[in-house]
Each structure stands twice: as structure tokens, then as C-alpha cells.
Design a protein around this motif. Structure first.
Motif, mmCIF file in Angstrom:
data_model
loop_
_atom_site.group_PDB
_atom_site.id
_atom_site.type_symbol
_atom_site.label_atom_id
_atom_site.label_comp_id
_atom_site.label_asym_id
_atom_site.label_seq_id
_atom_site.Cartn_x
_atom_site.Cartn_y
_atom_site.Cartn_z
ATOM 1 N N VAL A 62 0.844 -1.204 0.000
ATOM 2 C CA VAL A 62 0.000 0.000 0.000
ATOM 3 C C VAL A 62 0.882 1.259 0.000
ATOM 4 O O VAL A 62 0.627 2.223 -0.727
ATOM 5 N N LEU A 63 1.973 1.221 0.797
ATOM 6 C CA LEU A 63 2.900 2.359 0.834
ATOM 7 C C LEU A 63 3.450 2.638 -0.564
ATOM 8 O O LEU A 63 3.462 3.774 -1.036
ATOM 9 N N GLN A 64 3.896 1.582 -1.215
ATOM 10 C CA GLN A 64 4.498 1.730 -2.537
ATOM 11 C C GLN A 64 3.510 2.351 -3.524
ATOM 12 O O GLN A 64 3.864 3.251 -4.282
ATOM 13 N N SER A 65 2.274 1.885 -3.475
ATOM 14 C CA SER A 65 1.326 2.414 -4.462
ATOM 15 C C SER A 65 0.999 3.887 -4.154
ATOM 16 O O SER A 65 0.821 4.683 -5.079
ATOM 17 N N LEU A 66 0.970 4.271 -2.890
ATOM 18 C CA LEU A 66 0.726 5.690 -2.573
ATOM 19 C C LEU A 66 1.907 6.549 -3.028
ATOM 20 O O LEU A 66 1.726 7.634 -3.583
ATOM 21 N N LEU A 67 3.127 6.056 -2.800
ATOM 22 C CA LEU A 67 4.305 6.835 -3.196
ATOM 23 C C LEU A 67 4.414 6.960 -4.712
ATOM 24 O O LEU A 67 4.927 7.952 -5.229
ATOM 25 N N ASN A 68 3.920 5.956 -5.401
ATOM 26 C CA ASN A 68 3.979 5.982 -6.869
ATOM 27 C C ASN A 68 2.937 6.886 -7.495
ATOM 28 O O ASN A 68 3.022 7.200 -8.681
ATOM 29 N N SER A 69 1.929 7.269 -6.718
ATOM 30 C CA SER A 69 0.863 8.077 -7.315
ATOM 31 C C SER A 69 1.350 9.516 -7.509
ATOM 32 O O SER A 69 2.288 9.959 -6.866
ATOM 33 N N ASP A 70 0.673 10.236 -8.406
ATOM 34 C CA ASP A 70 1.072 11.631 -8.688
ATOM 35 C C ASP A 70 0.525 12.589 -7.647
ATOM 36 O O ASP A 70 0.834 13.768 -7.671
ATOM 37 N N LYS A 71 -0.316 12.070 -6.773
ATOM 38 C CA LYS A 71 -1.037 12.969 -5.866
ATOM 39 C C LYS A 71 -0.146 13.531 -4.768
ATOM 40 O O LYS A 71 0.792 12.887 -4.322
ATOM 41 N N ASP A 72 -0.484 14.749 -4.337
ATOM 42 C CA ASP A 72 0.157 15.333 -3.161
ATOM 43 C C ASP A 72 -0.654 14.928 -1.934
ATOM 44 O O ASP A 72 -1.879 14.836 -2.001
ATOM 45 N N PHE A 73 0.000 14.745 -0.804
ATOM 46 C CA PHE A 73 -0.737 14.389 0.413
ATOM 47 C C PHE A 73 0.152 14.506 1.635
ATOM 48 O O PHE A 73 1.375 14.634 1.545
ATOM 49 N N VAL A 74 -0.527 14.442 2.789
ATOM 50 C CA VAL A 74 0.160 14.199 4.059
ATOM 51 C C VAL A 74 -0.191 12.765 4.425
ATOM 52 O O VAL A 74 -1.366 12.402 4.488
ATOM 53 N N LEU A 75 0.820 11.956 4.652
ATOM 54 C CA LEU A 75 0.591 10.532 4.954
ATOM 55 C C LEU A 75 1.175 10.203 6.322
ATOM 56 O O LEU A 75 2.357 10.444 6.573
ATOM 57 N N SER A 76 0.336 9.626 7.204
ATOM 58 C CA SER A 76 0.845 9.127 8.482
ATOM 59 C C SER A 76 1.117 7.638 8.357
ATOM 60 O O SER A 76 0.231 6.865 7.970
ATOM 61 N N LEU A 77 2.338 7.243 8.695
ATOM 62 C CA LEU A 77 2.700 5.828 8.634
ATOM 63 C C LEU A 77 2.259 5.121 9.911
ATOM 64 O O LEU A 77 1.899 5.763 10.888
ATOM 65 N N GLY A 78 2.358 3.797 9.932
ATOM 66 C CA GLY A 78 2.252 3.053 11.184
ATOM 67 C C GLY A 78 3.614 3.152 11.886
ATOM 68 O O GLY A 78 4.636 3.423 11.236
ATOM 69 N N GLY A 79 3.625 2.894 13.184
ATOM 70 C CA GLY A 79 4.870 3.035 13.944
ATOM 71 C C GLY A 79 6.012 2.161 13.429
ATOM 72 O O GLY A 79 7.183 2.523 13.517
ATOM 73 N N GLY A 80 5.673 1.013 12.857
ATOM 74 C CA GLY A 80 6.723 0.090 12.408
ATOM 75 C C GLY A 80 7.094 0.253 10.939
ATOM 76 O O GLY A 80 8.100 -0.312 10.485
#
Ligand code: S3P
Length: 173
Positions: A62-80
Motif C-alpha cells: 500500500v505504501l508503494q502504491s501511494l508513493l507511486n501516485s502523482d497525488k500530493d498528500f500528508v501521509l501518516s505511517l504506522g509506527g513500524g
């Protein structure tokens, strides 16, 4: 612009991320929530039924697909998230991304997480605040190596959400 927030469980990634996104007029995304939606069940349920390894794979996907998208965003990760596989490199190698570590003291994390531990699969079975403190201390020792590679480190103890957001905005400008 992609802003990625990391930090230990209970450091305020989601609440700060949401407020920061509002200020910057960006979309807010929470990695755990994205996983939840894709899997159709919540995080404790995924850990229980499919196990942590399954969760970690999904998290990377899921992380990879969000990073690959053209969209701008603020993303909060999980702690790990930054501590597994190539996740940290994926983030650092994806252009236009600012990685921010919300750093909270052990004492503060212990207080917050003891209250909320029921919803967190990694700590829900820990029996006392002392055991929880030892667990967090060991975890932070292992995870700080990854967390400290962030572009920006913001100390959160005794700060209101608004103060943290303002500090991040100032650092970004
Ligand atoms: C985890 C943190 C959780 C969630 C999962 C594993 C971790 O996210 O991703 O339970 O390994 O620290 P939060 O930090 O948002 O609670």
C-alpha cells in the motif's frame, strides 16, 4: 509535495497529520486506514487472523502504491512502517517527499499507550505499565536507527497539536 509522518505508536501521527493536511490544504491519508479499507477488516483483526508478516507485506504494497501516485498528500505511517523491508528507502528515494519524525519521550508514550493499549495488537497483552515501558524502551532502541533518518525531527512533549503543526510549517517554509 508529499509529506510523510513517522513515529512510535501514540506519538500523534494521525492527529497531527490530519491537522497539518488541513493547514496545507492537502489530502490526509493514514496508512493503517488505507490497509483497513483494502482488507475490509481492522488492524488487530488482520494481525489476529492473518498474522504480522501478512500485515507487513500489505503495508509495503500500500505504501508503494501511494508513493507511486502523482497525488500530493500528508501521509501518516504506522509506527513500524519505516523499520521493515525496504520501506524507508522507498520513501527516501521517492522525489518530493519530506519525512518527518514526531519524537515523543518514553515517559509520555508509556502514559498514552497504557490508556489505549487495547486497540494495538503489539502491546495489548502487556500486563503492567512497567512491562509496557520496558517494551517501548527496547522497541525505540531498535527503531530509532530508522526514525532518525528523517528529514526533520519534531519533539512533541508538552506541545498542543497546533504548536506542532506550526513548527512543521515553519520548518517547511
Ligand atoms: C505498529 C503500529 C500501528 C500499526 C500496527 C503496527 C507498529 O500503527 O501499524 O499495529 O509496529 O508500531 P500506529 O503507530 O498508527 O499505532
Amino acid at each position: 509535495m508529499k509529506i510523510v509522518l513517522l513515529g512510535y505508536m501514540g506519538s500523534g501521527k494521525s492527529v497531527v497529520g490530519r491537522a497539518l493536511a488541513e493547514k496545507l490544504q492537502l489530502v490526509f491519508l493514514d496508512l493503517d486506514d488505507e490497509i483497513k479499507v483494502q482488507e475490509g477488516r481492522d488492524i488487530p483483526e488482520i494481525f489476529k487472523t492473518l498474522g504480522e508478516i501478512y500485515f507487513r507485506r500489505k503495508e509495503t504494497e500500500v505504501l508503494q502504491s501511494l508513493l507511486n501516485s502523482d497525488k500530493d498528500f500528508v501521509l501518516s505511517l504506522g509506527g513500524g512502517t519505516p523499520c521493515y523491508g525496504k520501506n524507508l528507502q522507498l520513501i527516501k528515494n521517492s522525489g518530493e517527499t519530506t519525512l518527518i519524525y514526531l519524537k515523543t519521550s518514553l515517559e509520555e508514550l508509556k502514559k498514552r499507550l497504557w490508556r489505549e493499549k487495547g486497540t494495538r495488537p503489539l502491546i495489548q497483552d502487556l500486563g503492567s505499565p512497567e512491562v509496557l515501558e520496558d517494551f517501548i524502551r527496547k522497541h525505540l532502541f531498535e527503531r530509532n536507527f530508522y526514525y532518525n533518518q528523517s528529514d526533520l525531527i519534531i519533539l512533541t512533549d508538552r506541545k498542543e497539536i497546533g504548536e506542532i503543526v506550526a513548527e512543521i510549517q515553519q520548518e517547511l517554509s
